[in-house]
Scaffold this active site. Structure first.
Site, PDB file in Angstrom:
ATOM      1  N   GLY A  60       0.772  -1.243   0.000  1.00 43.68           N
ATOM      2  CA  GLY A  60       0.000   0.000   0.000  1.00 43.68           C
ATOM      3  C   GLY A  60       0.802   1.291   0.000  1.00 43.68           C
ATOM      4  O   GLY A  60       0.225   2.367   0.180  1.00 43.68           O
ATOM      5  N   TRP A  62       2.356   2.915  -2.499  1.00 42.51           N
ATOM      6  CA  TRP A  62       1.993   3.835  -3.592  1.00 42.51           C
ATOM      7  C   TRP A  62       0.634   4.479  -3.282  1.00 42.51           C
ATOM      8  O   TRP A  62       0.439   5.671  -3.506  1.00 42.51           O
ATOM      9  CB  TRP A  62       1.937   3.101  -4.941  1.00 42.51           C
ATOM     10  CG  TRP A  62       3.281   2.907  -5.587  1.00 42.51           C
ATOM     11  CD1 TRP A  62       4.499   2.866  -4.955  1.00 42.51           C
ATOM     12  CD2 TRP A  62       3.550   2.743  -6.991  1.00 42.51           C
ATOM     13  NE1 TRP A  62       5.500   2.667  -5.883  1.00 42.51           N
ATOM     14  CE2 TRP A  62       4.951   2.593  -7.121  1.00 42.51           C
ATOM     15  CE3 TRP A  62       2.748   2.697  -8.127  1.00 42.51           C
ATOM     16  CZ2 TRP A  62       5.562   2.407  -8.381  1.00 42.51           C
ATOM     17  CZ3 TRP A  62       3.364   2.507  -9.368  1.00 42.51           C
ATOM     18  CH2 TRP A  62       4.746   2.370  -9.491  1.00 42.51           C
ATOM     19  N   ASP A  80      -5.372  -5.462  -5.399  1.00 42.43           N
ATOM     20  CA  ASP A  80      -4.269  -6.434  -5.290  1.00 42.43           C
ATOM     21  C   ASP A  80      -4.829  -7.820  -4.986  1.00 42.43           C
ATOM     22  O   ASP A  80      -5.947  -7.948  -4.480  1.00 42.43           O
ATOM     23  CB  ASP A  80      -3.274  -6.031  -4.191  1.00 42.43           C
ATOM     24  CG  ASP A  80      -1.891  -6.654  -4.408  1.00 42.43           C
ATOM     25  OD1 ASP A  80      -0.969  -5.911  -4.836  1.00 42.43           O
ATOM     26  OD2 ASP A  80      -1.720  -7.872  -4.188  1.00 42.43           O
ATOM     27  N   ASP A  96      -7.899 -10.671  -8.476  1.00 40.89           N
ATOM     28  CA  ASP A  96      -6.849 -11.038  -9.430  1.00 40.89           C
ATOM     29  C   ASP A  96      -7.094 -10.268 -10.718  1.00 40.89           C
ATOM     30  O   ASP A  96      -8.121 -10.470 -11.382  1.00 40.89           O
ATOM     31  CB  ASP A  96      -6.914 -12.555  -9.678  1.00 40.89           C
ATOM     32  CG  ASP A  96      -5.782 -13.041 -10.570  1.00 40.89           C
ATOM     33  OD1 ASP A  96      -5.185 -12.243 -11.313  1.00 40.89           O
ATOM     34  OD2 ASP A  96      -5.510 -14.260 -10.520  1.00 40.89           O
ATOM     35  N   LYS A 161       5.067  -0.659 -14.376  1.00 37.20           N
ATOM     36  CA  LYS A 161       6.332  -1.389 -14.222  1.00 37.20           C
ATOM     37  C   LYS A 161       6.477  -2.353 -15.401  1.00 37.20           C
ATOM     38  O   LYS A 161       5.528  -3.068 -15.737  1.00 37.20           O
ATOM     39  CB  LYS A 161       6.293  -2.182 -12.910  1.00 37.20           C
ATOM     40  CG  LYS A 161       7.641  -2.777 -12.535  1.00 37.20           C
ATOM     41  CD  LYS A 161       7.553  -4.025 -11.691  1.00 37.20           C
ATOM     42  CE  LYS A 161       7.004  -3.914 -10.309  1.00 37.20           C
ATOM     43  NZ  LYS A 161       7.990  -3.604  -9.291  1.00 37.20           N
TER      44      LYS A 161
HETATM   45  C1  LIG Z   1       5.938  -4.791  -6.010  1.00 34.59           C
HETATM   46  S1  LIG Z   1       4.421  -5.185  -5.263  1.00 34.59           S
HETATM   47  C2  LIG Z   1       3.599  -3.642  -5.265  1.00 34.59           C
HETATM   48  C3  LIG Z   1       4.068  -2.663  -4.240  1.00 34.59           C
HETATM   49  C4  LIG Z   1       3.146  -1.481  -4.112  1.00 34.59           C
HETATM   50  N1  LIG Z   1       3.224  -0.605  -5.271  1.00 34.59           N
HETATM   51  C5  LIG Z   1       3.454  -0.651  -2.896  1.00 34.59           C
HETATM   52  O1  LIG Z   1       3.928   0.457  -3.076  1.00 34.59           O
HETATM   53  O2  LIG Z   1       3.201  -1.094  -1.782  1.00 34.59           O
HETATM   54  C6  LIG Z   1       3.608  -6.050  -6.532  1.00 34.59           C
HETATM   55  C7  LIG Z   1       2.186  -6.464  -6.217  1.00 34.59           C
HETATM   56  O3  LIG Z   1       1.562  -6.978  -7.394  1.00 34.59           O
HETATM   57  C8  LIG Z   1       0.548  -7.845  -6.944  1.00 34.59           C
HETATM   58  N2  LIG Z   1       0.051  -8.691  -8.023  1.00 34.59           N
HETATM   59  C9  LIG Z   1       0.737  -9.612  -8.729  1.00 34.59           C
HETATM   60  N3  LIG Z   1      -0.063 -10.225  -9.602  1.00 34.59           N
HETATM   61  C10 LIG Z   1      -1.300  -9.680  -9.461  1.00 34.59           C
HETATM   62  C11 LIG Z   1      -2.568  -9.920 -10.070  1.00 34.59           C
HETATM   63  N4  LIG Z   1      -2.711 -10.861 -11.014  1.00 34.59           N
HETATM   64  N5  LIG Z   1      -3.629  -9.189  -9.670  1.00 34.59           N
HETATM   65  C12 LIG Z   1      -3.482  -8.247  -8.701  1.00 34.59           C
HETATM   66  N6  LIG Z   1      -2.315  -7.974  -8.078  1.00 34.59           N
HETATM   67  C13 LIG Z   1      -1.231  -8.690  -8.446  1.00 34.59           C
HETATM   68  C14 LIG Z   1       1.250  -8.653  -5.859  1.00 34.59           C
HETATM   69  O4  LIG Z   1       0.323  -9.282  -5.007  1.00 34.59           O
HETATM   70  C15 LIG Z   1       2.088  -7.579  -5.170  1.00 34.59           C
HETATM   71  O5  LIG Z   1       1.460  -7.099  -4.018  1.00 34.59           O
END
Ligand SMILES: C[S@@+](CC[C@H](N)C(=O)[O-])C[C@H]1O[C@@H](n2cnc3c(N)ncnc32)[C@H](O)[C@@H]1O
Length: 205
Positions: A60, A62, A80, A96, A161
């Site tokens: 969380g 961002w 997420d 998802d 990203k």
């Molecule tokens: C690098 S982290 C994000 C960090 C976030 N921006 C922060 O500042 O706290 C990547 C996130 O992408 C989520 N993620 C990966 N695949 C996903 C999907 N299919 N649907 C939703 N979220 C997904 C993961 O659960 C993870 O929490």
């Protein structure tokens, strides 16, 4: 669980990391906050009153940054796979993003409005097999782009990203076809050894 040499090395790097310490000090949930703060300091994408969709939001940080910057007049909708602890002024959806339901729920919360900004920091769990990690990462970036193109207002911005590798150039071309300009950013808080980059599409055509 027994710690391997690599996980010990990771933990050492993590704990001694400047941005990890700084995040703790400033009350951010993760060091990722500084990636968005650096991009925003340079490119000014966050402004009071904006409607922002944050994809891959957990834990969380961002969303914390966005919520502070858009203020009470703004709206933040975050999604997420993992749960996040509640944040002021942030609507959170657990889901998802690869499933249509997630996109429908985001649209429901947009309430017929278009977004000014879509940000995606989504990343799959890395297997260590570069080719498959890169493909799965870029699939998420591609899905985020499709969503952004549907849900951004004209002139809206998209930060995503992306991972350098096989599908990167075609993704960049697709971004360039749909935004007035596309900038490539590698913020300081993004680890050098990671091949992640951020693409910022400015001005949805
Ligand atoms: C690098 S982290 C994000 C960090 C976030 N921006 C922060 O500042 O706290 C990547 C996130 O992408 C989520 N993620 C990966 N695949 C996903 C999907 N299919 N649907 C939703 N979220 C997904 C993961 O659960 C993870 O929490």
């Amino acid at each position: 669980m027994k710690r391997t040499k690599t996980s010990k090395a990771w933990m050492h790097e993590h704990v001694s990391d400047f941005f990890v310490k700084q995040a703790r000090k400033e009350g951010y949930r993760s060091r990722a906050a500084f990636k968005l703060l650096e991009i925003d300091a340079r490119d000014h994408i966050l402004k009071p009153g904006l409607t922002v969709v944050d994809l891959g939001a957990a834990p969380g940080s961002w969303s914390q940054v966005v919520s502070q910057k858009v203020g009470n007049a703004g709206k933040v909708i975050a999604l997420d796979l993992l749960e996040i602890a509640p944040l002021p002024n942030v609507i959170f959806i657990r889901g998802d993003f690869r499933e249509e339901q997630a996109s429908l729920e985001l649209q429901f919360h947009l309430g017929g409005q278009k977004a000014n900004l879509v940000i995606s920091d989504m990343a799959p769990n890395m297997s260590g097999i570069t080719i498959s990690d890169q493909a799965r990462s870029m699939y998420l970036a591609e899905l985020a782009l499709v969503f952004a193109l549907e849900q951004l207002n004209s002139g809206g911005n998209f930060l995503v990203k992306a991972f350098q590798g096989r599908d990167f150039d075609s993704f960049l071309r697709e971004m360039r076809a749909n935004f007035q300009s596309v900038l490539i950013r590698k913020p300081k808080a993004s680890r050098d050894r990671s091949n992640e980059l951020y693409l910022l599409g400015l001005g949805r055509k």
